[in-house]
Design a protein around this motif. Sequence first.
Motif, PDB file in Angstrom:
ATOM      1  N   ALA A   1       0.832  -1.210   0.000  1.00 18.60           N
ATOM      2  CA  ALA A   1       0.000   0.000   0.000  1.00 18.60           C
ATOM      3  C   ALA A   1       0.865   1.258   0.000  1.00 18.60           C
ATOM      4  O   ALA A   1       0.592   2.232  -0.712  1.00 18.60           O
ATOM      5  N   GLN A   2       1.944   1.222   0.772  1.00 17.39           N
ATOM      6  CA  GLN A   2       2.836   2.377   0.882  1.00 17.39           C
ATOM      7  C   GLN A   2       3.515   2.703  -0.436  1.00 17.39           C
ATOM      8  O   GLN A   2       3.680   3.884  -0.804  1.00 17.39           O
ATOM      9  N   HIS A   3       3.913   1.670  -1.176  1.00 16.98           N
ATOM     10  CA  HIS A   3       4.712   1.886  -2.384  1.00 16.98           C
ATOM     11  C   HIS A   3       3.921   1.726  -3.680  1.00 16.98           C
ATOM     12  O   HIS A   3       4.486   1.845  -4.765  1.00 16.98           O
ATOM     13  N   GLY A   4       2.639   1.438  -3.590  1.00 12.69           N
ATOM     14  CA  GLY A   4       1.813   1.402  -4.791  1.00 12.69           C
ATOM     15  C   GLY A   4       1.872   0.103  -5.560  1.00 12.69           C
ATOM     16  O   GLY A   4       1.685   0.098  -6.775  1.00 12.69           O
ATOM     17  N   GLY A   5       2.163  -1.005  -4.864  1.00  7.43           N
ATOM     18  CA  GLY A   5       2.129  -2.301  -5.538  1.00  7.43           C
ATOM     19  C   GLY A   5       3.462  -3.010  -5.556  1.00  7.43           C
ATOM     20  O   GLY A   5       4.510  -2.443  -5.204  1.00  7.43           O
ATOM     21  N   LEU A   6       3.420  -4.265  -5.986  1.00  8.55           N
ATOM     22  CA  LEU A   6       4.597  -5.119  -5.955  1.00  8.55           C
ATOM     23  C   LEU A   6       5.692  -4.628  -6.898  1.00  8.55           C
ATOM     24  O   LEU A   6       6.874  -4.589  -6.538  1.00  8.55           O
ATOM     25  N   ARG A   7       5.312  -4.251  -8.110  1.00 15.43           N
ATOM     26  CA  ARG A   7       6.319  -3.832  -9.083  1.00 15.43           C
ATOM     27  C   ARG A   7       7.108  -2.627  -8.604  1.00 15.43           C
ATOM     28  O   ARG A   7       8.337  -2.578  -8.707  1.00 15.43           O
ATOM     29  N   LYS A   8       6.407  -1.627  -8.059  1.00  8.58           N
ATOM     30  CA  LYS A   8       7.102  -0.425  -7.595  1.00  8.58           C
ATOM     31  C   LYS A   8       7.975  -0.727  -6.380  1.00  8.58           C
ATOM     32  O   LYS A   8       9.069  -0.174  -6.242  1.00  8.58           O
TER      33      LYS A   8
END
Length: 237
Positions: free
Chosen positions: A52-59
């Motif tokens: 949630a903090q980083h906007g997803g797995l890829r990011k």
Amino acid sequence: MRITDWPDSERPREKLLSQGPGSLSDAELLAIFLRTGIPGRNAVDLARDLLAQHGGLRKLLGLSRQEFCRSPGLGTAKYAQLQAVLEMARRHLGENLKRGDVMSQPETVRRFLQSQLRDQPFEIFACLYLDNRHRVIEFRELFRGTIDQAAVHPREVVRNAIACNAAAVIFCHNHPSGIAEPSAADEVITCQLVQALALISVRVLDHLIVGDGICVSLAERGLLPAVCPPAGETHRG
């Protein structure tokens, strides 16, 4: 609640073993990688927070070392472990690509090139050098540029083709903007490279442009030229 208190069917590791990795959510996969949580948050809760903090797995996976290590529950050891996992995945794709004629496995080619180029912050021009049966000899990164252009020198492409004893090539480069549409300059440099390599009887099979989640083929678009103007140095925009 601790993960060890969950039913076996809900624990990420046990779920992976019984149902396969495809059955797990991003948070569950990340929790297996993390192994442990932090005070007050088990590994799955921590994984959800990080996504949630980083906007997803890829990011999250694309964070720099400094950014990655700032997140709670992460650090240098975890960063090194993650980079090793990502590199193993890239090499696995590369090994798959070496099995037979690349023209018979276009999706494998696309996945491999995306793994190499998609998340780069600058433009990279690279080449797959192939033998006369279209098997991969080597993948080489040839030129790096700024965020919007790279200088491509046909003589260097030819020199590398000779060094690899290549019979054919597939060019590729990324668009850091994420938009994979070929530009007029992309078509110009492709023409020049086709012309230069024709002098040493090396065929250009395709030029692929890697964007965000997509890989565009100039050959499929009918933009791979057969006859081109004289080769020379140029810049792609």
